[in-house]
Design a protein around this motif. Structure first.
Motif, PDB file in Angstrom:
ATOM      1  N   CYS A  44       0.830  -1.214   0.000  1.00  0.00           N
ATOM      2  CA  CYS A  44       0.000   0.000   0.000  1.00  0.00           C
ATOM      3  C   CYS A  44       0.860   1.258   0.000  1.00  0.00           C
ATOM      4  O   CYS A  44       0.567   2.212  -0.720  1.00  0.00           O
ATOM      5  CB  CYS A  44      -0.937   0.005   1.201  1.00  0.00           C
ATOM      6  SG  CYS A  44      -2.288  -1.177   1.063  1.00  0.00           S
ATOM      7  N   LEU A  70      -9.336   4.165  -1.247  1.00  0.00           N
ATOM      8  CA  LEU A  70     -10.005   3.101  -2.007  1.00  0.00           C
ATOM      9  C   LEU A  70      -9.009   2.038  -2.452  1.00  0.00           C
ATOM     10  O   LEU A  70      -9.306   0.829  -2.421  1.00  0.00           O
ATOM     11  CB  LEU A  70     -10.734   3.691  -3.209  1.00  0.00           C
ATOM     12  CG  LEU A  70     -11.914   4.601  -2.881  1.00  0.00           C
ATOM     13  CD1 LEU A  70     -12.453   5.267  -4.143  1.00  0.00           C
ATOM     14  CD2 LEU A  70     -13.011   3.835  -2.149  1.00  0.00           C
ATOM     15  N   THR A  73      -8.157  -0.118   0.502  1.00  0.00           N
ATOM     16  CA  THR A  73      -9.289  -1.025   0.717  1.00  0.00           C
ATOM     17  C   THR A  73      -9.244  -2.174  -0.281  1.00  0.00           C
ATOM     18  O   THR A  73      -9.502  -3.330   0.083  1.00  0.00           O
ATOM     19  CB  THR A  73     -10.618  -0.255   0.598  1.00  0.00           C
ATOM     20  OG1 THR A  73     -10.639   0.776   1.596  1.00  0.00           O
ATOM     21  CG2 THR A  73     -11.810  -1.163   0.794  1.00  0.00           C
ATOM     22  N   GLU A  76      -6.616  -4.577   0.823  1.00  0.00           N
ATOM     23  CA  GLU A  76      -7.129  -5.345   1.959  1.00  0.00           C
ATOM     24  C   GLU A  76      -8.102  -6.433   1.500  1.00  0.00           C
ATOM     25  O   GLU A  76      -8.093  -7.537   2.035  1.00  0.00           O
ATOM     26  CB  GLU A  76      -7.828  -4.435   2.970  1.00  0.00           C
ATOM     27  CG  GLU A  76      -6.895  -3.801   3.941  1.00  0.00           C
ATOM     28  CD  GLU A  76      -7.589  -3.387   5.225  1.00  0.00           C
ATOM     29  OE1 GLU A  76      -8.826  -3.158   5.225  1.00  0.00           O
ATOM     30  OE2 GLU A  76      -6.890  -3.302   6.236  1.00  0.00           O
ATOM     31  N   ASN A 100     -20.304  -4.408   4.850  1.00  0.00           N
ATOM     32  CA  ASN A 100     -19.073  -5.155   4.607  1.00  0.00           C
ATOM     33  C   ASN A 100     -19.209  -5.957   3.320  1.00  0.00           C
ATOM     34  O   ASN A 100     -20.308  -6.224   2.851  1.00  0.00           O
ATOM     35  CB  ASN A 100     -18.736  -6.059   5.793  1.00  0.00           C
ATOM     36  CG  ASN A 100     -19.591  -7.306   5.848  1.00  0.00           C
ATOM     37  OD1 ASN A 100     -19.345  -8.278   5.131  1.00  0.00           O
ATOM     38  ND2 ASN A 100     -20.611  -7.278   6.701  1.00  0.00           N
ATOM     39  N   ILE A 105     -13.704  -6.358   3.918  1.00  0.00           N
ATOM     40  CA  ILE A 105     -13.625  -4.894   3.946  1.00  0.00           C
ATOM     41  C   ILE A 105     -14.977  -4.359   4.383  1.00  0.00           C
ATOM     42  O   ILE A 105     -15.986  -5.060   4.297  1.00  0.00           O
ATOM     43  CB  ILE A 105     -13.228  -4.291   2.573  1.00  0.00           C
ATOM     44  CG1 ILE A 105     -14.218  -4.715   1.483  1.00  0.00           C
ATOM     45  CG2 ILE A 105     -11.797  -4.663   2.210  1.00  0.00           C
ATOM     46  CD1 ILE A 105     -14.005  -4.041   0.133  1.00  0.00           C
ATOM     47  N   CYS A 106     -14.970  -3.113   4.858  1.00  0.00           N
ATOM     48  CA  CYS A 106     -16.237  -2.470   5.215  1.00  0.00           C
ATOM     49  C   CYS A 106     -16.093  -0.962   5.066  1.00  0.00           C
ATOM     50  O   CYS A 106     -14.980  -0.424   5.014  1.00  0.00           O
ATOM     51  CB  CYS A 106     -16.677  -2.852   6.628  1.00  0.00           C
ATOM     52  SG  CYS A 106     -15.630  -2.211   7.938  1.00  0.00           S
ATOM     53  N   TYR A 109     -13.917   1.162   7.692  1.00  0.00           N
ATOM     54  CA  TYR A 109     -12.461   1.154   7.539  1.00  0.00           C
ATOM     55  C   TYR A 109     -12.012   1.808   6.236  1.00  0.00           C
ATOM     56  O   TYR A 109     -10.927   2.381   6.187  1.00  0.00           O
ATOM     57  CB  TYR A 109     -11.907  -0.264   7.700  1.00  0.00           C
ATOM     58  CG  TYR A 109     -12.081  -0.733   9.125  1.00  0.00           C
ATOM     59  CD1 TYR A 109     -11.416  -0.093  10.166  1.00  0.00           C
ATOM     60  CD2 TYR A 109     -12.941  -1.767   9.433  1.00  0.00           C
ATOM     61  CE1 TYR A 109     -11.598  -0.490  11.476  1.00  0.00           C
ATOM     62  CE2 TYR A 109     -13.120  -2.178  10.739  1.00  0.00           C
ATOM     63  CZ  TYR A 109     -12.444  -1.536  11.765  1.00  0.00           C
ATOM     64  OH  TYR A 109     -12.627  -1.920  13.056  1.00  0.00           O
ATOM     65  N   THR A 110     -12.843   1.766   5.218  1.00  0.00           N
ATOM     66  CA  THR A 110     -12.522   2.507   4.000  1.00  0.00           C
ATOM     67  C   THR A 110     -12.421   3.996   4.323  1.00  0.00           C
ATOM     68  O   THR A 110     -11.475   4.674   3.911  1.00  0.00           O
ATOM     69  CB  THR A 110     -13.579   2.267   2.908  1.00  0.00           C
ATOM     70  OG1 THR A 110     -13.580   0.891   2.554  1.00  0.00           O
ATOM     71  CG2 THR A 110     -13.310   3.120   1.680  1.00  0.00           C
ATOM     72  N   TRP A 113      -9.256   4.682   6.209  1.00  0.00           N
ATOM     73  CA  TRP A 113      -8.078   4.665   5.330  1.00  0.00           C
ATOM     74  C   TRP A 113      -7.991   5.937   4.506  1.00  0.00           C
ATOM     75  O   TRP A 113      -6.895   6.424   4.225  1.00  0.00           O
ATOM     76  CB  TRP A 113      -8.078   3.431   4.431  1.00  0.00           C
ATOM     77  CG  TRP A 113      -7.710   2.178   5.155  1.00  0.00           C
ATOM     78  CD1 TRP A 113      -8.425   1.016   5.222  1.00  0.00           C
ATOM     79  CD2 TRP A 113      -6.527   1.946   5.936  1.00  0.00           C
ATOM     80  NE1 TRP A 113      -7.759   0.093   5.994  1.00  0.00           N
ATOM     81  CE2 TRP A 113      -6.600   0.643   6.446  1.00  0.00           C
ATOM     82  CE3 TRP A 113      -5.423   2.730   6.248  1.00  0.00           C
ATOM     83  CZ2 TRP A 113      -5.601   0.095   7.248  1.00  0.00           C
ATOM     84  CZ3 TRP A 113      -4.427   2.189   7.062  1.00  0.00           C
ATOM     85  CH2 TRP A 113      -4.522   0.891   7.549  1.00  0.00           C
TER      86      TRP A 113
END
Length: 142
Positions: A44, A70, A73, A76, A100, A105-106, A109-110, A113
């Motif tokens: 990343c 994005l 994400t 991930e 999610n 992913i959900c 957390y996006t 990030w």
């Protein structure tokens, strides 16, 4: 390049910096991490630089943050599908979170990030400045 290092050494340092930061964030947040997160974090961090290079100087910081959030994400999700679903290591599971996708992913957390990508973008720029002698960008918020 005034550091006496070749590009491989510089990018290895940057990869490991991203990986250890990613693991550190996880350890601070949930008390543990996994080696797969070192690899995902390093990837990343390198991709953050690639996004900046592809967008050029005209890109806004907010735009970079959204794209990088994005992209992180997406990494991930791919790592989660391999590590959690294919290898059954159960490193994380977001099934209990709203919005999610396959528990990997959900939306929460996006969004985190996207916010965290701002200091990551700046750190990446400063590391390239120090280690490679690159110019620092002039950040445009919008």
């Amino acid at each position: 390049m005034g550091t006496g290092m070749n590009h491989f050494q510089v990018y290895l340092i940057m990869f490991l910096t991203g990986g250890f930061l990613y693991c550190g964030i996880e350890i601070l947040y949930r008390g543990y991490s996994h080696i797969s997160m070192l690899l995902a974090g390093g990837l990343c961090f390198m991709l953050v630089g690639a996004v900046e290079n592809l967008l050029g100087d005209g890109a806004s910081l907010i735009g970079q943050m959204i794209i990088c959030g994005l992209m992180i994400t997406g990494v991930e999700f791919v790592v989660g599908m391999i590590v959690n679903r294919q290898m059954h290591l159960n490193v994380w599971d977001y099934s209990g979170q709203q919005y999610n996708l396959k528990g990997q992913i959900c939306l929460l957390y996006t969004n985190l990030w996207i916010l965290l990508s701002c200091p990551v973008i700046v750190l990446h720029d400063y590391m390239e400045y120090i280690l490679l002698g690159s110019q620092l960008p002039n950040y445009k918020i919008w």
